[in-house]
Design a protein around this motif. Structure first.
Motif, PDB file in Angstrom:
ATOM      1  N   MET A 103       0.830  -1.205   0.000  1.00 24.63           N
ATOM      2  CA  MET A 103       0.000   0.000   0.000  1.00 24.63           C
ATOM      3  C   MET A 103       0.868   1.260   0.000  1.00 24.63           C
ATOM      4  O   MET A 103       0.480   2.297  -0.537  1.00 24.63           O
ATOM      5  CB  MET A 103      -0.924   0.009   1.216  1.00 24.63           C
ATOM      6  N   ALA A 104       2.060   1.166   0.565  1.00 26.40           N
ATOM      7  CA  ALA A 104       2.950   2.332   0.655  1.00 26.40           C
ATOM      8  C   ALA A 104       3.782   2.528  -0.607  1.00 26.40           C
ATOM      9  O   ALA A 104       3.957   3.655  -1.075  1.00 26.40           O
ATOM     10  CB  ALA A 104       3.865   2.193   1.866  1.00 26.40           C
ATOM     11  N   VAL A 105       4.320   1.431  -1.174  1.00 25.33           N
ATOM     12  CA  VAL A 105       5.283   1.580  -2.279  1.00 25.33           C
ATOM     13  C   VAL A 105       4.810   0.949  -3.585  1.00 25.33           C
ATOM     14  O   VAL A 105       5.395   1.213  -4.645  1.00 25.33           O
ATOM     15  CB  VAL A 105       6.660   1.003  -1.893  1.00 25.33           C
ATOM     16  N   GLY A 106       3.781   0.093  -3.530  1.00 21.28           N
ATOM     17  CA  GLY A 106       3.244  -0.522  -4.740  1.00 21.28           C
ATOM     18  C   GLY A 106       4.151  -1.580  -5.324  1.00 21.28           C
ATOM     19  O   GLY A 106       5.288  -1.782  -4.870  1.00 21.28           O
ATOM     20  N   PRO A 107       3.693  -2.281  -6.364  1.00 21.36           N
ATOM     21  CA  PRO A 107       4.511  -3.337  -6.970  1.00 21.36           C
ATOM     22  C   PRO A 107       5.781  -2.818  -7.618  1.00 21.36           C
ATOM     23  O   PRO A 107       6.783  -3.535  -7.677  1.00 21.36           O
ATOM     24  CB  PRO A 107       3.560  -3.958  -8.004  1.00 21.36           C
ATOM     25  N   ASP A 108       5.773  -1.574  -8.085  1.00 23.86           N
ATOM     26  CA  ASP A 108       6.961  -1.021  -8.737  1.00 23.86           C
ATOM     27  C   ASP A 108       8.040  -0.632  -7.746  1.00 23.86           C
ATOM     28  O   ASP A 108       9.220  -0.554  -8.115  1.00 23.86           O
ATOM     29  CB  ASP A 108       6.579   0.198  -9.583  1.00 23.86           C
ATOM     30  N   GLY A 109       7.668  -0.396  -6.490  1.00 22.94           N
ATOM     31  CA  GLY A 109       8.651   0.032  -5.497  1.00 22.94           C
ATOM     32  C   GLY A 109       9.030  -1.034  -4.494  1.00 22.94           C
ATOM     33  O   GLY A 109       9.877  -0.792  -3.614  1.00 22.94           O
ATOM     34  N   ILE A 110       8.449  -2.241  -4.612  1.00 19.95           N
ATOM     35  CA  ILE A 110       8.690  -3.263  -3.593  1.00 19.95           C
ATOM     36  C   ILE A 110      10.022  -3.983  -3.783  1.00 19.95           C
ATOM     37  O   ILE A 110      10.573  -4.557  -2.832  1.00 19.95           O
ATOM     38  CB  ILE A 110       7.528  -4.288  -3.572  1.00 19.95           C
ATOM     39  N   GLY A 111      10.599  -3.944  -4.992  1.00 21.52           N
ATOM     40  CA  GLY A 111      11.813  -4.698  -5.290  1.00 21.52           C
ATOM     41  C   GLY A 111      12.953  -4.497  -4.310  1.00 21.52           C
ATOM     42  O   GLY A 111      13.529  -5.477  -3.814  1.00 21.52           O
ATOM     43  N   PRO A 112      13.354  -3.251  -4.005  1.00 24.45           N
ATOM     44  CA  PRO A 112      14.462  -3.056  -3.062  1.00 24.45           C
ATOM     45  C   PRO A 112      14.188  -3.651  -1.684  1.00 24.45           C
ATOM     46  O   PRO A 112      15.122  -4.104  -1.008  1.00 24.45           O
ATOM     47  CB  PRO A 112      14.588  -1.531  -2.987  1.00 24.45           C
TER      48      PRO A 112
END
Length: 232
Positions: free
Chosen positions: A216-225
């Motif tokens: 909810m905070a970073v989405g699928p595009d930001g979860i990688g790191p």
């Protein structure tokens, strides 16, 4: 190198669980072992009014004397709408709500009463959403070794998968003998999370929440790191 990780299925598990999938080539959903009362198999924590609160998948006749694969979920009419409403109220102002909430509706709307099958489908769906390519298999349908126990069963799964590395959570250090794995040509490793906070509502940061909170905070595009923030 073929890396294997093995873990019971959890409901919307925390980032550390997904780091195991990230680190492994094959992730085994360990569903033909006994259910654990008050564990994370059918519940998890989210932020409710800026404080940790539990969400729960209600079960029928759950017992530590029964295997996860033998337990059923309560009929959806009893809990689905209420749980979705809780998630909506908790996260409707989150940056990635519009991306993530439809996925939660899809997962919780899955027409499956068997607990293990429901949770396995949830793991597959979330893994695809986060871009994880790890092969996910269920122990009850593949290995036929539930006559074995503890370390011997883990070693047998590794042998069947031709694993050269076995990765486990830090809490499992006391359960395994490195020499037993080394004799089979298997490199035993333990995964350790590195702190990588993301922005939550309210002050400070509450770790070890359900993956729902991070998505909810970073989405699928930001979860990688966050999935890659670990050491072996």
């Amino acid at each position: 190198m073929t890396a294997v990780a093995i873990m019971q299925p959890y409901l919307f598990p925390y980032i550390g669980y997904w780091q195991l999938l990230h680190a492994a080539d094959c992730f085994v959903v360990y569903d033909d072992v006994n259910y654990i009362n008050r564990g994370w198999i059918n519940r998890n924590r989210i932020l409710i009014n800026d404080a940790p609160g539990l969400i729960t998948l209600p079960l029928l006749q759950a017992s530590q004397n029964r295997k996860i694969a033998d337990i059923e979920i309560a009929p959806q009419a009893q809990w689905q709408r209420r749980l979705l409403r809780t998630l909506e109220m908790a996260y409707r102002k989150a940056p990635c709500f519009d991306q993530v909430f439809p996925l939660l509706e899809q997962i919780l709307g899955h027409d499956e009463r068997n607990l293990a099958a429901f949770l396995s489908q949830q793991l597959h769906t979330l893994a695809r959403f986060m871009g994880l390519q790890t092969r996910i298999v269920t122990s009850s349908t593949v290995y036929r070794n539930d006559h074995l126990a503890a370390q011997e069963r883990i070693l047998d799964i590794c042998r069947q998968e031709r694993a050269t590395r076995y990765i486990n959570a830090q809490g499992g250090r006391a359960l395994y003998e490195p020499s037993a794995f080394a004799q089979q040509g298997i490199d035993l490793r333990f995964i350790a999370m590195r702190p990588l906070p993301y922005r939550q509502r309210g002050e400070g940061f509450t770790p070890y929440l359900s993956i729902i909170d991070a998505l909810m905070a970073v989405g699928p595009d930001g979860i990688g790191p966050h999935l890659a923030a670990y050491d072996l």
